[in-house]
Design a protein around this motif. Structure first.
Motif, PDB file in Angstrom:
ATOM      1  N   ALA A  23       0.845  -1.190   0.000  1.00 46.74           N
ATOM      2  CA  ALA A  23       0.000   0.000   0.000  1.00 46.74           C
ATOM      3  C   ALA A  23       0.881   1.241   0.000  1.00 46.74           C
ATOM      4  O   ALA A  23       1.779   1.384   0.837  1.00 46.74           O
ATOM      5  N   ALA A  24       0.622   2.119  -0.946  1.00 46.59           N
ATOM      6  CA  ALA A  24       1.399   3.345  -1.081  1.00 46.59           C
ATOM      7  C   ALA A  24       0.639   4.522  -0.499  1.00 46.59           C
ATOM      8  O   ALA A  24      -0.598   4.560  -0.533  1.00 46.59           O
ATOM      9  N   SER A  25       1.389   5.472   0.032  1.00 49.39           N
ATOM     10  CA  SER A  25       0.775   6.709   0.489  1.00 49.39           C
ATOM     11  C   SER A  25       0.573   7.599  -0.727  1.00 49.39           C
ATOM     12  O   SER A  25       1.524   7.990  -1.372  1.00 49.39           O
ATOM     13  N   GLY A  26      -0.648   7.873  -1.065  1.00 49.82           N
ATOM     14  CA  GLY A  26      -0.911   8.674  -2.234  1.00 49.82           C
ATOM     15  C   GLY A  26      -1.045   7.848  -3.501  1.00 49.82           C
ATOM     16  O   GLY A  26      -0.899   6.625  -3.481  1.00 49.82           O
ATOM     17  N   SER A  27      -1.289   8.513  -4.581  1.00 48.45           N
ATOM     18  CA  SER A  27      -1.580   7.839  -5.838  1.00 48.45           C
ATOM     19  C   SER A  27      -0.374   7.105  -6.399  1.00 48.45           C
ATOM     20  O   SER A  27       0.734   7.633  -6.439  1.00 48.45           O
ATOM     21  N   ILE A  28      -0.617   5.872  -6.851  1.00 47.96           N
ATOM     22  CA  ILE A  28       0.478   5.112  -7.475  1.00 47.96           C
ATOM     23  C   ILE A  28       0.656   5.488  -8.942  1.00 47.96           C
ATOM     24  O   ILE A  28       1.595   5.018  -9.588  1.00 47.96           O
ATOM     25  N   PHE A  29      -0.203   6.345  -9.450  1.00 51.30           N
ATOM     26  CA  PHE A  29      -0.008   6.833 -10.814  1.00 51.30           C
ATOM     27  C   PHE A  29       1.273   7.654 -10.939  1.00 51.30           C
ATOM     28  O   PHE A  29       1.800   7.833 -12.031  1.00 51.30           O
ATOM     29  N   ARG A  30       1.764   8.147  -9.790  1.00 49.81           N
ATOM     30  CA  ARG A  30       3.004   8.932  -9.804  1.00 49.81           C
ATOM     31  C   ARG A  30       4.201   8.116 -10.244  1.00 49.81           C
ATOM     32  O   ARG A  30       5.190   8.661 -10.724  1.00 49.81           O
ATOM     33  N   PHE A  31       4.107   6.815 -10.043  1.00 47.50           N
ATOM     34  CA  PHE A  31       5.272   5.974 -10.236  1.00 47.50           C
ATOM     35  C   PHE A  31       5.296   5.382 -11.647  1.00 47.50           C
ATOM     36  O   PHE A  31       4.300   4.871 -12.133  1.00 47.50           O
ATOM     37  N   ASN A  32       6.442   5.428 -12.258  1.00 47.37           N
ATOM     38  CA  ASN A  32       6.589   4.830 -13.577  1.00 47.37           C
ATOM     39  C   ASN A  32       6.507   3.302 -13.486  1.00 47.37           C
ATOM     40  O   ASN A  32       5.946   2.648 -14.356  1.00 47.37           O
ATOM     41  N   THR A  33       7.106   2.782 -12.426  1.00 48.16           N
ATOM     42  CA  THR A  33       7.125   1.331 -12.229  1.00 48.16           C
ATOM     43  C   THR A  33       7.005   1.028 -10.747  1.00 48.16           C
ATOM     44  O   THR A  33       7.581   1.738  -9.918  1.00 48.16           O
ATOM     45  N   MET A  34       6.295  -0.023 -10.447  1.00 49.02           N
ATOM     46  CA  MET A  34       6.317  -0.570  -9.092  1.00 49.02           C
ATOM     47  C   MET A  34       6.707  -2.032  -9.184  1.00 49.02           C
ATOM     48  O   MET A  34       6.477  -2.680 -10.220  1.00 49.02           O
ATOM     49  N   GLY A  35       7.340  -2.522  -8.145  1.00 46.16           N
ATOM     50  CA  GLY A  35       7.806  -3.889  -8.251  1.00 46.16           C
ATOM     51  C   GLY A  35       8.068  -4.552  -6.924  1.00 46.16           C
ATOM     52  O   GLY A  35       7.884  -3.942  -5.858  1.00 46.16           O
ATOM     53  N   ASN A  96       8.894  -1.930  -4.174  1.00 51.06           N
ATOM     54  CA  ASN A  96       9.698  -0.850  -4.743  1.00 51.06           C
ATOM     55  C   ASN A  96       8.828   0.006  -5.639  1.00 51.06           C
ATOM     56  O   ASN A  96       7.950  -0.503  -6.340  1.00 51.06           O
ATOM     57  N   ALA A  97       9.073   1.294  -5.604  1.00 50.81           N
ATOM     58  CA  ALA A  97       8.390   2.212  -6.521  1.00 50.81           C
ATOM     59  C   ALA A  97       9.431   3.142  -7.113  1.00 50.81           C
ATOM     60  O   ALA A  97      10.286   3.649  -6.389  1.00 50.81           O
ATOM     61  N   GLU A  98       9.351   3.350  -8.418  1.00 55.12           N
ATOM     62  CA  GLU A  98      10.303   4.220  -9.081  1.00 55.12           C
ATOM     63  C   GLU A  98       9.577   5.314  -9.845  1.00 55.12           C
ATOM     64  O   GLU A  98       8.574   5.077 -10.502  1.00 55.12           O
ATOM     65  N   MET A  99      10.145   6.505  -9.735  1.00 59.70           N
ATOM     66  CA  MET A  99       9.592   7.684 -10.364  1.00 59.70           C
ATOM     67  C   MET A  99      10.720   8.354 -11.138  1.00 59.70           C
ATOM     68  O   MET A  99      11.808   8.544 -10.607  1.00 59.70           O
ATOM     69  N   ILE A 100      10.454   8.666 -12.383  1.00 61.15           N
ATOM     70  CA  ILE A 100      11.459   9.346 -13.206  1.00 61.15           C
ATOM     71  C   ILE A 100      10.963  10.743 -13.499  1.00 61.15           C
ATOM     72  O   ILE A 100       9.865  10.916 -14.047  1.00 61.15           O
ATOM     73  N   ARG A 101      11.775  11.723 -13.120  1.00 64.49           N
ATOM     74  CA  ARG A 101      11.442  13.122 -13.378  1.00 64.49           C
ATOM     75  C   ARG A 101      12.644  13.737 -14.086  1.00 64.49           C
ATOM     76  O   ARG A 101      13.671  13.999 -13.478  1.00 64.49           O
ATOM     77  N   ALA A 103      15.907  13.792 -15.748  1.00 62.65           N
ATOM     78  CA  ALA A 103      17.051  12.891 -15.768  1.00 62.65           C
ATOM     79  C   ALA A 103      17.253  12.201 -14.421  1.00 62.65           C
ATOM     80  O   ALA A 103      18.240  11.480 -14.235  1.00 62.65           O
ATOM     81  N   THR A 104      16.328  12.402 -13.519  1.00 58.29           N
ATOM     82  CA  THR A 104      16.503  11.877 -12.172  1.00 58.29           C
ATOM     83  C   THR A 104      15.533  10.730 -11.916  1.00 58.29           C
ATOM     84  O   THR A 104      14.342  10.830 -12.212  1.00 58.29           O
ATOM     85  N   ARG A 105      16.089   9.662 -11.367  1.00 56.80           N
ATOM     86  CA  ARG A 105      15.277   8.503 -10.978  1.00 56.80           C
ATOM     87  C   ARG A 105      15.184   8.465  -9.455  1.00 56.80           C
ATOM     88  O   ARG A 105      16.190   8.481  -8.768  1.00 56.80           O
ATOM     89  N   TYR A 106      13.969   8.396  -8.981  1.00 52.93           N
ATOM     90  CA  TYR A 106      13.734   8.294  -7.543  1.00 52.93           C
ATOM     91  C   TYR A 106      13.233   6.888  -7.243  1.00 52.93           C
ATOM     92  O   TYR A 106      12.320   6.402  -7.902  1.00 52.93           O
ATOM     93  N   ALA A 107      13.833   6.264  -6.244  1.00 51.74           N
ATOM     94  CA  ALA A 107      13.427   4.915  -5.866  1.00 51.74           C
ATOM     95  C   ALA A 107      13.015   4.896  -4.403  1.00 51.74           C
ATOM     96  O   ALA A 107      13.683   5.496  -3.550  1.00 51.74           O
ATOM     97  N   TYR A 108      11.928   4.226  -4.148  1.00 53.19           N
ATOM     98  CA  TYR A 108      11.392   4.132  -2.797  1.00 53.19           C
ATOM     99  C   TYR A 108      11.203   2.655  -2.445  1.00 53.19           C
ATOM    100  O   TYR A 108      10.868   1.845  -3.317  1.00 53.19           O
ATOM    101  N   TRP A 109      11.394   2.362  -1.164  1.00 51.53           N
ATOM    102  CA  TRP A 109      11.304   0.976  -0.699  1.00 51.53           C
ATOM    103  C   TRP A 109      10.407   0.855   0.516  1.00 51.53           C
ATOM    104  O   TRP A 109      10.376   1.750   1.373  1.00 51.53           O
ATOM    105  N   GLY A 110       9.737  -0.273   0.604  1.00 51.18           N
ATOM    106  CA  GLY A 110       9.012  -0.605   1.803  1.00 51.18           C
ATOM    107  C   GLY A 110       9.956  -1.241   2.811  1.00 51.18           C
ATOM    108  O   GLY A 110      11.146  -1.444   2.545  1.00 51.18           O
ATOM    109  N   GLN A 111       9.405  -1.591   3.957  1.00 43.80           N
ATOM    110  CA  GLN A 111      10.227  -2.135   5.039  1.00 43.80           C
ATOM    111  C   GLN A 111      10.442  -3.636   4.896  1.00 43.80           C
ATOM    112  O   GLN A 111      11.285  -4.214   5.567  1.00 43.80           O
ATOM    113  N   GLY A 112       9.682  -4.263   4.024  1.00 41.73           N
ATOM    114  CA  GLY A 112       9.846  -5.693   3.781  1.00 41.73           C
ATOM    115  C   GLY A 112       8.874  -6.542   4.574  1.00 41.73           C
ATOM    116  O   GLY A 112       8.404  -6.155   5.646  1.00 41.73           O
ATOM    117  N   THR A 113       8.558  -7.683   4.013  1.00 43.96           N
ATOM    118  CA  THR A 113       7.728  -8.667   4.697  1.00 43.96           C
ATOM    119  C   THR A 113       8.343 -10.039   4.474  1.00 43.96           C
ATOM    120  O   THR A 113       8.804 -10.346   3.377  1.00 43.96           O
TER     121      THR A 113
END
Length: 119
Positions: A23-35, A96-101, A103-113
């Motif tokens: 579950a992401a905080s906010g819209s997942i449309f922001r992310f180019n890829t989730m994985g 994982n969620a990745e956002m490209i803005r 030339a910059t790639r932003y990567a976000y991670w959950g805490q794991g399960t």
């Protein structure tokens, strides 16, 4: 601040199934890829599956035909359905969620399960 919260891990017998949620905080449309990635003790983190904002999926060869990733945009949630689990699937699974803005790639991670598969 992006937050990703995984759930659904646990103990399952070989051949069984589990469904992970991210579950992401906010819209997942922001992310180019989730994985989904996983990391077993003593091993490097590896890609399991990805899903693009357009719904295109990609899987590691080791899970093809057994795992399915999907997304529910209304719930801002990504799922990983894991069937026919094997002991070698045991690992900590990370969202994982990745956002490209530009030339910059932003990567976000959950805490794991944690997923444990008994033989």
């Amino acid at each position: 601040q992006v937050q990703l919260v995984e759930s659904g891990g646990g103990l399952v017998q070989a051949g069984g199934s589990l469904k992970l949620s991210c579950a992401a905080s906010g819209s997942i449309f922001r992310f180019n890829t989730m994985g989904w990635y996983r990391q077993a003790p003593g091993k490097q983190r590896e890609l399991v599956a990805t899903i693009s904002s357009g719904g295109t999926t990609n899987y590691a060869d080791s899970v093809k035909g057994r795992f399915t990733t999907s997304r529910d945009n209304a719930k801002n949630t990504v799922y990983l359905q894991m069937n026919s689990l094997k002991p070698e699937d045991a690992a900590d699974y990370y969202c994982n969620a990745e956002m490209i803005r530009g030339a910059t790639r932003y990567a976000y991670w959950g805490q794991g399960t944690q997923v444990t598969v008994s033989s």
